[in-house]
Write an enzyme that holds these catalytic residues in place. Structure first.
Site, mmCIF file in Angstrom:
data_model
loop_
_atom_site.group_PDB
_atom_site.id
_atom_site.type_symbol
_atom_site.label_atom_id
_atom_site.label_comp_id
_atom_site.label_asym_id
_atom_site.label_seq_id
_atom_site.Cartn_x
_atom_site.Cartn_y
_atom_site.Cartn_z
ATOM 1 N N GLY A 8 -14.209 -12.643 3.882
ATOM 2 C CA GLY A 8 -13.988 -14.063 3.641
ATOM 3 C C GLY A 8 -12.671 -14.484 4.258
ATOM 4 O O GLY A 8 -11.916 -13.661 4.766
ATOM 5 N N ARG A 11 -7.839 -17.145 0.705
ATOM 6 C CA ARG A 11 -8.073 -17.857 -0.545
ATOM 7 C C ARG A 11 -9.535 -18.239 -0.757
ATOM 8 O O ARG A 11 -9.849 -19.236 -1.396
ATOM 9 C CB ARG A 11 -7.196 -19.110 -0.623
ATOM 10 N N SER A 12 -10.431 -17.416 -0.234
ATOM 11 C CA SER A 12 -11.863 -17.684 -0.368
ATOM 12 C C SER A 12 -12.435 -17.192 -1.692
ATOM 13 O O SER A 12 -13.522 -17.591 -2.089
ATOM 14 C CB SER A 12 -12.625 -17.030 0.778
ATOM 15 N N LYS A 14 -12.536 -13.729 -2.152
ATOM 16 C CA LYS A 14 -13.092 -12.409 -1.808
ATOM 17 C C LYS A 14 -12.508 -11.304 -2.681
ATOM 18 O O LYS A 14 -13.250 -10.433 -3.152
ATOM 19 C CB LYS A 14 -12.917 -12.102 -0.324
ATOM 20 N N SER A 15 -11.205 -11.300 -2.910
ATOM 21 C CA SER A 15 -10.591 -10.257 -3.747
ATOM 22 C C SER A 15 -11.084 -10.350 -5.180
ATOM 23 O O SER A 15 -11.394 -9.328 -5.809
ATOM 24 C CB SER A 15 -9.068 -10.364 -3.713
ATOM 25 N N THR A 34 -2.902 -1.941 0.284
ATOM 26 C CA THR A 34 -2.409 -1.729 1.644
ATOM 27 C C THR A 34 -1.236 -2.635 1.987
ATOM 28 O O THR A 34 -0.609 -2.458 3.027
ATOM 29 C CB THR A 34 -3.536 -1.970 2.669
ATOM 30 N N HIS A 49 -1.447 -10.018 -8.333
ATOM 31 C CA HIS A 49 -2.635 -9.163 -8.231
ATOM 32 C C HIS A 49 -2.578 -8.038 -9.276
ATOM 33 O O HIS A 49 -3.589 -7.729 -9.909
ATOM 34 C CB HIS A 49 -2.751 -8.552 -6.831
ATOM 35 N N ARG A 53 -5.164 -6.882 -13.279
ATOM 36 C CA ARG A 53 -5.868 -5.634 -13.567
ATOM 37 C C ARG A 53 -5.408 -5.067 -14.906
ATOM 38 O O ARG A 53 -4.214 -5.067 -15.208
ATOM 39 C CB ARG A 53 -5.624 -4.626 -12.438
ATOM 40 N N GLU A 61 -0.685 3.138 -3.429
ATOM 41 C CA GLU A 61 -0.194 2.386 -2.272
ATOM 42 C C GLU A 61 -0.463 3.186 -1.004
ATOM 43 O O GLU A 61 -0.098 4.353 -0.911
ATOM 44 C CB GLU A 61 1.288 2.079 -2.442
#
Length: 176
Positions: A8, A11-12, A14-15, A34, A49, A53, A61
């Site tokens: 995507g 800011r789509s 996708k994550s 990454t 992010h 979680r 990492e």
């Protein structure tokens, strides 16, 4: 093992989509990050992010050694999320790494990964032709990387405006 590639734009969603799919897997989960924080704004993005979680997630990492991280994560968790391949590609190019060789290493690690895995990547080839050689190289390498992964994974989803569109193998990914 089943595998998923979520593509995507920026800011789509996708994550968020990929994380929700992996979150549906019971047990321990691994997040392979990454990104590298080179400024305060990126530090804030990474922190946001991480806050999304829960305690089931372990972060690994891997700005360059993604294949090795995937091998380790596949032994330590019930499912793995890699976010994102586009930043990994940027890191490889900036480090003057052999992108084709690193891609083959990643595909080999994917082939033996014993747990469900989802990859997130930006689709960068839908805009204008970049005006400089480095940007054109990045766009081209990203397209090749996405195509190679799409060939190998079980399911591919494109996300736009938070809405997922199945491109390949809808429902084949066992991660939810």
């Amino acid at each position: 093992m089943t595998s998923l590639l979520v593509l995507g734009g920026a800011r789509s969603g996708k994550s968020r989509h990929a994380q929700a799919r992996i979150d549906a897997v019971p047990g321990r989960l691994a997040f392979i990050a990454t990104a590298q924080a080179f400024d305060a704004e990126m530090d804030e993005r990474i922190a946001r992010h991480q806050a999304d979680r829960d305690a089931r997630w372990t972060t690994i990492e891997a700005p360059l050694d993604l294949a090795e991280a995937l091998g380790r994560a596949g032994l330590e968790a019930e499912a793995v999320l890699v976010d994102c391949l586009t930043l990994w590609l940027s890191n490889l190019i900036l480090a003057d790494e052999d992108v084709a060789a690193r891609t083959e290493e990643l595909l080999a690690a994917l082939a033996i990964c014993p747990v469900p895995i989802a990859f997130v990547a930006n689709e960068v080839g839908m805009g204008i032709v970049p005006d400089n050689a480095l940007s054109r190289r990045f766009r081209d390498e990203a397209g090749r990387l996405n195509q190679r992964l799409a060939e190998e994974v079980d399911e591919v989803v494109f996300v736009a405006a938070g809405l997922p569109l199945a491109l390949k193998g809808e429902g084949k990914f066992a991660g939810g």
